[in-house]
Write a protein that holds these residues in place. Structure first.
Motif, short mmCIF file in Angstrom:
data_model
loop_
_atom_site.label_atom_id
_atom_site.label_comp_id
_atom_site.label_asym_id
_atom_site.label_seq_id
_atom_site.Cartn_x
_atom_site.Cartn_y
_atom_site.Cartn_z
N ASP A 1 0.83 -1.21 0.00
CA ASP A 1 0.00 0.00 0.00
C ASP A 1 0.87 1.26 0.00
OD1 ASP A 1 -2.32 -1.50 -0.02
OD2 ASP A 1 -2.53 -1.48 2.17
N ILE A 2 1.96 1.21 0.73
CA ILE A 2 2.87 2.36 0.77
C ILE A 2 3.54 2.54 -0.59
CG2 ILE A 2 4.99 3.25 1.81
CD1 ILE A 2 4.08 1.85 4.42
N ILE A 3 3.94 1.45 -1.21
CA ILE A 3 4.53 1.54 -2.54
C ILE A 3 3.52 2.09 -3.54
CG2 ILE A 3 5.42 0.18 -4.48
CD1 ILE A 3 6.92 -1.53 -2.47
N ALA A 4 2.27 1.68 -3.42
CA ALA A 4 1.22 2.20 -4.32
C ALA A 4 1.06 3.71 -4.13
CB ALA A 4 -0.10 1.48 -4.05
N MET B 1 10.42 -0.18 -8.33
CA MET B 1 9.16 -0.69 -7.78
C MET B 1 8.75 -1.96 -8.50
SD MET B 1 6.85 2.70 -7.27
CE MET B 1 7.32 3.99 -6.14
N ASP B 2 8.83 -1.93 -9.83
CA ASP B 2 8.44 -3.10 -10.63
C ASP B 2 9.31 -4.32 -10.32
OD1 ASP B 2 6.47 -1.57 -11.81
OD2 ASP B 2 7.64 -1.13 -13.62
N GLU B 3 10.58 -4.06 -10.01
CA GLU B 3 11.52 -5.15 -9.74
C GLU B 3 11.55 -5.56 -8.27
OE1 GLU B 3 15.14 -3.51 -11.30
OE2 GLU B 3 14.64 -4.07 -13.36
N GLY B 4 10.76 -4.89 -7.44
CA GLY B 4 10.74 -5.22 -6.01
C GLY B 4 11.94 -4.70 -5.25
#
Length: 113
Positions: A5-8, A78-81
């Motif tokens: 949620d924080i990343i979003a 973000m996409d790569e974690g």
């Protein structure tokens, strides 16, 4: 690990900033155009003002491009974690640092050398 949620939330901030940069690019496009030498319609001082506006617009465009690249790199992390982890040492980046600027790729220790 950073909560999804924080990343979003960070992703939404970065995407909104990208939209703002696009709007600023469109608004500043005219000022970046080549200053024409037309002595009949524009005096010397007006030409100098136009050239100064052009230089400032070009500098702002370079600043926006650099910011856009940092945003795209953060979105890729973000996409790569990998978002929220220092690209140098791998430690977590302090939440306050990410809150201030989610494009920071390094922790304070690594960024300060």
């Amino acid at each position: 690990m950073i909560d999804d949620d924080i990343i979003a939330t960070y992703r939404a901030r970065l995407e909104a900033l990208l939209e703002t940069l696009e709007a600023e690019d469109a608004a500043g496009a005219e000022d970046q155009a080549t200053v024409t030498l037309d002595q009949q319609s524009v005096g010397r001082l007006s030409r100098m003002d136009a050239m100064q506006r052009q230089a400032m617009a070009q500098a702002n465009a370079r600043r926006r491009m650099a910011l856009r690249q940092r945003i795209m790199a953060a979105l890729l992390r973000m996409d790569e974690g990998e978002f929220g982890y220092c690209t140098d040492c791998g430690d977590e980046i302090a939440p306050g640092r990410l809150d201030a600027d989610p494009t920071h790729p390094m922790c304070v220790s690594c960024a300060s050398g």
